[in-house]
Design an enzyme around this catalytic site. Structure first.
Site, PDB file in Angstrom:
ATOM      1  N   GLU A   1       3.622   2.702  -6.561  1.00  0.00           N
ATOM      2  CA  GLU A   1       3.919   2.008  -7.822  1.00  0.00           C
ATOM      3  C   GLU A   1       3.676   2.883  -9.034  1.00  0.00           C
ATOM      4  O   GLU A   1       4.338   2.767 -10.056  1.00  0.00           O
ATOM      5  CB  GLU A   1       3.043   0.758  -7.981  1.00  0.00           C
ATOM      6  CG  GLU A   1       3.192  -0.288  -6.933  1.00  0.00           C
ATOM      7  CD  GLU A   1       2.201  -0.053  -5.804  1.00  0.00           C
ATOM      8  OE1 GLU A   1       1.676   1.068  -5.717  1.00  0.00           O
ATOM      9  OE2 GLU A   1       1.963  -0.981  -5.015  1.00  0.00           O
TER      10      GLU A   1
ATOM     11  N   ASP B   1      26.984  31.360 -31.285  1.00  0.00           N
ATOM     12  CA  ASP B   1      26.133  31.375 -30.094  1.00  0.00           C
ATOM     13  C   ASP B   1      26.153  30.023 -29.380  1.00  0.00           C
ATOM     14  O   ASP B   1      25.718  29.918 -28.231  1.00  0.00           O
ATOM     15  CB  ASP B   1      24.672  31.688 -30.476  1.00  0.00           C
ATOM     16  CG  ASP B   1      24.494  33.147 -30.875  1.00  0.00           C
ATOM     17  OD1 ASP B   1      25.322  33.967 -30.434  1.00  0.00           O
ATOM     18  OD2 ASP B   1      23.543  33.454 -31.606  1.00  0.00           O
TER      19      ASP B   1
ATOM     20  N   ASP C   1      17.667  37.489 -27.925  1.00  0.00           N
ATOM     21  CA  ASP C   1      18.130  38.314 -29.034  1.00  0.00           C
ATOM     22  C   ASP C   1      17.039  39.319 -29.344  1.00  0.00           C
ATOM     23  O   ASP C   1      15.887  39.108 -28.999  1.00  0.00           O
ATOM     24  CB  ASP C   1      18.290  37.460 -30.302  1.00  0.00           C
ATOM     25  CG  ASP C   1      19.489  36.553 -30.211  1.00  0.00           C
ATOM     26  OD1 ASP C   1      20.286  36.742 -29.288  1.00  0.00           O
ATOM     27  OD2 ASP C   1      19.606  35.666 -31.070  1.00  0.00           O
TER      28      ASP C   1
ATOM     29  N   THR D   1      -6.253   4.170  -6.256  1.00  0.00           N
ATOM     30  CA  THR D   1      -5.771   5.536  -6.037  1.00  0.00           C
ATOM     31  C   THR D   1      -4.515   5.839  -6.846  1.00  0.00           C
ATOM     32  O   THR D   1      -4.545   6.640  -7.775  1.00  0.00           O
ATOM     33  CB  THR D   1      -5.530   5.775  -4.545  1.00  0.00           C
ATOM     34  OG1 THR D   1      -4.686   4.739  -4.044  1.00  0.00           O
ATOM     35  CG2 THR D   1      -6.817   5.773  -3.786  1.00  0.00           C
TER      36      THR D   1
ATOM     37  N   ALA E   1       0.828  -1.211   0.000  1.00  0.00           N
ATOM     38  CA  ALA E   1       0.000   0.000   0.000  1.00  0.00           C
ATOM     39  C   ALA E   1       0.857   1.254   0.000  1.00  0.00           C
ATOM     40  O   ALA E   1       0.512   2.254  -0.613  1.00  0.00           O
ATOM     41  CB  ALA E   1      -0.905  -0.012   1.223  1.00  0.00           C
TER      42      ALA E   1
HETATM   43  P1  ATP Z   1      20.236  40.061 -32.379  1.00  0.00           P
HETATM   44  O1  ATP Z   1      19.347  39.072 -33.033  1.00  0.00           O
HETATM   45  O2  ATP Z   1      21.122  39.554 -31.333  1.00  0.00           O
HETATM   46  O3  ATP Z   1      19.524  41.293 -31.995  1.00  0.00           O
HETATM   47  P2  ATP Z   1      21.444  41.472 -34.365  1.00  0.00           P
HETATM   48  O4  ATP Z   1      20.828  41.046 -35.655  1.00  0.00           O
HETATM   49  O5  ATP Z   1      21.027  42.741 -33.760  1.00  0.00           O
HETATM   50  O6  ATP Z   1      21.301  40.331 -33.411  1.00  0.00           O
HETATM   51  P3  ATP Z   1      23.905  41.077 -35.591  1.00  0.00           P
HETATM   52  O7  ATP Z   1      23.203  40.247 -36.593  1.00  0.00           O
HETATM   53  O8  ATP Z   1      25.139  40.582 -34.963  1.00  0.00           O
HETATM   54  O9  ATP Z   1      22.982  41.473 -34.431  1.00  0.00           O
HETATM   55  O10 ATP Z   1      24.151  42.480 -36.236  1.00  0.00           O
HETATM   56  C1  ATP Z   1      24.911  43.430 -35.589  1.00  0.00           C
HETATM   57  C2  ATP Z   1      25.120  44.609 -36.456  1.00  0.00           C
HETATM   58  O11 ATP Z   1      25.750  44.198 -37.657  1.00  0.00           O
HETATM   59  C3  ATP Z   1      23.840  45.280 -36.889  1.00  0.00           C
HETATM   60  O12 ATP Z   1      23.512  46.305 -35.998  1.00  0.00           O
HETATM   61  C4  ATP Z   1      24.186  45.840 -38.238  1.00  0.00           C
HETATM   62  O13 ATP Z   1      24.751  47.116 -38.083  1.00  0.00           O
HETATM   63  C5  ATP Z   1      25.255  44.914 -38.757  1.00  0.00           C
HETATM   64  N1  ATP Z   1      24.697  43.964 -39.702  1.00  0.00           N
HETATM   65  C6  ATP Z   1      23.676  43.128 -39.518  1.00  0.00           C
HETATM   66  N2  ATP Z   1      23.446  42.395 -40.593  1.00  0.00           N
HETATM   67  C7  ATP Z   1      24.342  42.776 -41.519  1.00  0.00           C
HETATM   68  C8  ATP Z   1      24.640  42.371 -42.843  1.00  0.00           C
HETATM   69  N3  ATP Z   1      23.946  41.424 -43.449  1.00  0.00           N
HETATM   70  N4  ATP Z   1      25.651  42.978 -43.484  1.00  0.00           N
HETATM   71  C9  ATP Z   1      26.362  43.914 -42.875  1.00  0.00           C
HETATM   72  N5  ATP Z   1      26.144  44.324 -41.636  1.00  0.00           N
HETATM   73  C10 ATP Z   1      25.160  43.788 -40.950  1.00  0.00           C
END
Ligand code: ATP
Length: 920
Positions: free
Chosen positions: A300, A655, A342, A756, A296
């Protein structure tokens, strides 16, 4: 004619061909595939029949026999088997049979539940199969990696997990980390030409990519040569497939409690036996009673309830778009105290739209006005630069609903804006082909591409500068975060000429950029330079000529506002971590309610802090901006040092360490790389912050339900043991002679146990969320199952159960009614029914949550009531040793049992009053 290797199902495809030694054209001819078009679907369907799906045979799922064996060898079951053996030894076949029946029943129940749970988890795993971009019928499509066949042409880019073994046919700085196969943790730069030596070790086959390895940088094209179990990973798959079984912390605690209860049960049983023997009862009878008591007390049902509650929980989470990859996450989610998220795509919609283009004095409000075809040279150059330095595509399908952006939304927005200004991505690339590139990465925050450049295409102002340095034959375009781009720019395009960048101009650009960021925009800078080579390195991103700025908005997700509020009332700290500009980050964080302040900690500031300082800082900061992925790791660590349970989102390759370090690593299902998903405990199928909060809520519900079952079971057992233990006491005290020292017969105890723990308990995992589930602080993972007043609660409920049943029995017995034992038996059963109902919520009244809101429980109570009636009024009563009750007795028993419901409800009412929930 396709080669025999591919088409003949009778000849199993082999992978003895040394693919790395073949010339590209030989491999292409071998598979009869056009690398620009790929296979047709018909051909793929046929090849799939020959080769099977591209998957490793999953030996990770526990075989049914093993599950069965584990059920049979659990401590509780072993005690039960011993009890059965003992009964058999005493020639008590009925008891032995009943115990065995219980063992079989619970083993089957446990087996079915665990098997279902394992299946559910396997199904979840299947959902997590990576997607790949493949050419089919001349189109680039995204499919599940399961449907790849040898000969398929696939695209690889940073963050991809290689879906099969393949030969690299195009590489732009393609680097692959092959530690999974070769043990070498440094990524290998991939090449495309054939290698001479057929016996090269895997690590040296530079033109090959292998299933399960990771693209950490660059991009490329590859031709699949082997799939499924024929891949190198497949060959060693049996070695790595044993999926480690992880018990959740709560499972471990419950396991311990289960064992303790089982042993406690044996101890109490022995005590009762000794007491009985001392009062002159015969040994056999007392042995059997002891067995009954032990059975009891043993919970289980516990293992089955735990497994199924967790698995069902994972399924419920999936319905809310959270895919659980590791089962312990289901429970840890309930304890989360910080959610680090993010920004882009999780808190915002990731629907970028260019608003402003700003080129030295010329400011275009793109959203409001069309871009005229005649523009200052600077604007034209900027539009050309963002079109060329871009990996996205605009898809204009016949069906306009399907047209859209393929690739990064930031880049897509740039293409759309440039299109307004008359720049067509493909046309421009035809005349200025890309011949080199440095891909975007979130540490540099910029990307560069190198292009051929026919003189006739250049505006005369640019041509002048161009021709001044004849050895520079190519143009490099760079776009990226303004602050990062300014650091590597030495000149600026101003008044139709290249001027040196002095501090005043630098300051002006900075101020203009900041002003856009402060209104919540993502701002990119655009620059170019002349260059004389194509194999561009990071050092080449220097001496740039700054052209201008682009500002774009990305609206916050509507549902996030509410989710943030829910987080806060649930005692969870929402934190934004972004690579974007501090001003942009702060604007959006305030808009969403994440913070009310203007404090933002930047990656630079964070780098300068030591561990101690960061530990102190993290608890007071809700927005981290301009962070690089390695900073995320430090933030997680600091929060954990402070005792937080951290959920952390991530999408990129870099990441992965932070995701692993976090208590709950959360990967993005849509934008996340395979690497991030691999490292995560949970994947968000909609990339939405609100989904994390929903998953936390489910986690709390699951935790509550598991605890509820334990409470229910333990309190019930305390009640039963109390009846058995204290039955002789009133007689002794009043000096009356007790007819028997045994209140309930072993079979009766076994029956009650089945009703139970076995039946009622199962419905406890189905309970919905308590109303206050997100209005109370997170569960502390260190607290025990009985903490927070639960121990006390279980004890008093147990005592009340014991008391009511005992009083009923003693009064009936003392009045000389034969049916006293049947009264105890029936009352105990109904007491637990009312207990189950009253404890469906720890705080709210049964009536406010709705008596019928847990349907399964209602059905089970119905079945139990019928079985209880059957036990008394059918021939079952002979088997159970029960006497018939009059309908009045039966009703009295039910009514007395209901006292427990009333008492528990009153205690809850009192608690609510004290907490100020009800004016009082
Ligand atoms: P999170 O999702 O963490 O907010 P995020 O998108 O803000 O990320 P990143 O993608 O690392 O961060 O971008 C950081 C910076 O890089 C942006 O603020 C922008 O100025 C520049 N960036 C983003 N994407 C591009 C791209 N495709 N080419 C050039 N520069 C970029």
């Amino acid at each position: 004619m396709p080669t025999q290797v591919i088409t003949s199902p009778s000849t199993p495809p082999t992978n003895s061909i040394p693919w790395h030694t073949l010339e590209q054209k030989e491999i292409i001819a071998h598979f009869e595939v056009n690398p620009e078009i790929g296979f047709s679907q018909t051909k793929v369907d046929q090849l799939l029949l020959d080769y099977g799906a591209n998957e490793l045979l999953d030996k990770g799922v526990k075989p049914p026999l093993k599950i069965f064996w584990e059920q049979l060898t659990a401590v509780m079951v072993l005690i039960l088997l011993a009890a059965a053996a003992l009964s058999l030894f005493l020639s008590k076949f009925l008891e032995a049979g009943s115990i065995l029946a219980i063992v079989i029943l619970f083993t089957i129940l446990g087996f079915v539940q665990e098997y279902r749970a394992a299946k559910a988890i396997a199904a979840l795993k299947k959902l997590a199969v990576p997607a790949v971009r493949v050419f089919r019928d001349g189109k680039l499509v995204e499919i599940s990696a399961r449907f790849l066949v040898p000969g398929d042409i696939i695209l690889l880019e940073t963050g991809n997990l290689l879906p099969a073994d393949c030969r690299i046919i195009e590489s732009f700085n393609l680097r692959i980390q092959e530690a999974a196969l070769t043990g070498e943790s440094e990524p290998v730069e991939k090449t495309t030409s054939a290698l001479a030596n057929a016996d090269l070790p895997l690590a040296d086959r530079l033109n090959m990519g292998y299933m399960g390895t990771l693209v950490t940088y660059g991009r490329g094209k590859a031709l699949v040569v082997e799939t499924g179990m024929r891949t190198e990973l497949g060959k060693i798959a049996s070695l790595i497939q044993s999926v480690k079984e992880e018990l959740t912390p709560l499972q471990q605690k419950l396991d311990k409690v289960g064992k303790q209860l089982a042993l406690g049960g044996v101890a109490v049983a022995l005590l009762i036996m000794v007491l009985g023997l001392l009062t002159g009862e015969e040994l056999t009878k007392m042995l059997l009673t002891a067995i009954g008591v032990a059975v009891a007390v043993i919970p289980e049902g516990l293992p089955a309830v735990v497994t199924i509650t967790l698995a069902l929980g994972a399924q419920r989470m999936l319905k809310r778009n959270a895919l659980i990859r590791k089962l312990p996450a289901v429970e840890t989610l309930g304890s989360v105290t910080v959610i680090c998220s993010d920004k882009t795509g999780t808190l915002t919609e990731n629907r970028m739209v260019v608003q402003i283009i700003d080129v030295a004095g010329h400011r275009l409000e793109v959203a409001k006005q069309a871009i005229a075809s005649q523009q200052p040279v600077g604007v034209t150059m900027l539009l050309a630069a963002v079109t060329l330095c871009n990996d996205a595509h605009l898809q204009t399908a016949e069906n306009s609903e399907n047209s859209g952006i393929i690739g990064d939304p930031t880049e897509g927005a740039l293409l759309l804006a440039a299109l307004q200004g008359g720049m067509v991505n493909d046309e421009l690339l035809d005349s200025m082909p890309r011949i080199g590139e440095l891909p975007f990465d979130s540490s540099r925050k910029r990307m560069t591409t190198v292009h051929h450049c026919p003189d006739k295409l250049l505006p005369k102002e640019v041509l002048k500068v161009w021709q001044a340095i004849p050895q520079n034959r190519y143009l490099a375009f760079t776009k990226g975060a303004v602050d990062y781009l300014l650091k590597v720019s030495s000149h600026v395009w101003l008044e139709n000429a290249v001027k040196p960048m002095d501090s005043e101009i630098r300051q002006r650009i900075q101020v203009a950029g900041d002003a856009l960021s402060a209104s919540g925009m993502r701002v990119l800078g655009v620059a170019y330079r002349h260059i004389n080579h194509t194999d561009i390195k990071e050092e080449d991103e220097s001496g740039l000529i700054f052209i201008g700025l682009v500002g774009m908005i990305d609206p916050p997700r509507e549902e996030v506002r509410e989710a943030v509020t829910r987080c806060k009332t649930a005692g969870i700290l929402p934190v934004m971590i972004t690579g974007d500009h501090p001003l942009t980050a702060n604007y959006i964080a305030r808009d969403l309610g994440i913070t009310t302040e203007t404090t933002v900690l930047t990656g630079d500031e964070l780098s300068k802090m030591n561990e101690q300082q960061l530990n102190e800082a993290v608890e007071n900061v809700s927005v981290f901006a301009r962070v690089a992925p390695e900073h995320k790791l430090r933030i997680v660590q600091a929060l954990r040092n402070k005792g937080h349970i951290v959920a952390m989102t991530g999408d990129g390759v870099n990441d992965a360490p932070a995701l692993k370090k976090a208590d709950i690593g959360v990967a993005m299902g849509i934008t996340g790389t395979d690497v991030a998903k691999e490292a995560s405990d949970m994947v968000l199928r909609d990339d939405n912050f609100a989904t994390i909060v929903a998953a936390v809520e489910e986690g709390r519900v699951i935790y509550d339900n598991l605890r509820r079952f334990v409470m229910f079971s333990v309190a019930g057992n305390i009640g039963k043991v109390a009846v058995m233990l204290f039955w002789p006491l009133p007689f002794a005290l009043s000096g009356l002679k007790v007819e028997t020292t045994v209140a309930l017969l072993p079979l009766q105890l076994l029956w009650l146990n089945l009703m139970t723990d076995g039946l009622l308990g199962l419905s406890m995992g189905m309970e919905k969320a308590e109303k206050n589930v997100m209005n109370r602080p997170p569960n502390s993972p260190d607290s025990g199952i009985f903490s927070g007043g639960m121990g006390l609660r279980v004890s008093w409920i147990g005592v009340v159960i014991g008391l009511i049943a005992l009083v009923v029995g003693v009064v009936y017995n003392m009045l000389g009614f034969q049916q006293w034992q049947s009264m105890i038996f029936t009352t105990l059963a109904f007491l637990q029914i009312f207990q189950a109902l009253a404890t469906r919520s720890n705080y709210d009244s049964l009536f406010s949550i709705g008596i019928f809101s847990n349907r399964v429980m209602c059905y089970i109570i119905g079945i139990m009531a019928v079985l209880q009636v059957a036990a008394i009024y059918t021939p079952l009563s002979v088997f159970l040793g029960l006497k018939e009750l009059s309908p009045l007795d039966f009703l009295l028993s039910v009514a007395l049992s209901a006292i427990l419901l009333v008492v528990i409800e009153f205690v809850k009412l009192f608690k609510r009053r004290r907490a100020g929930l009800i004016p009082g």
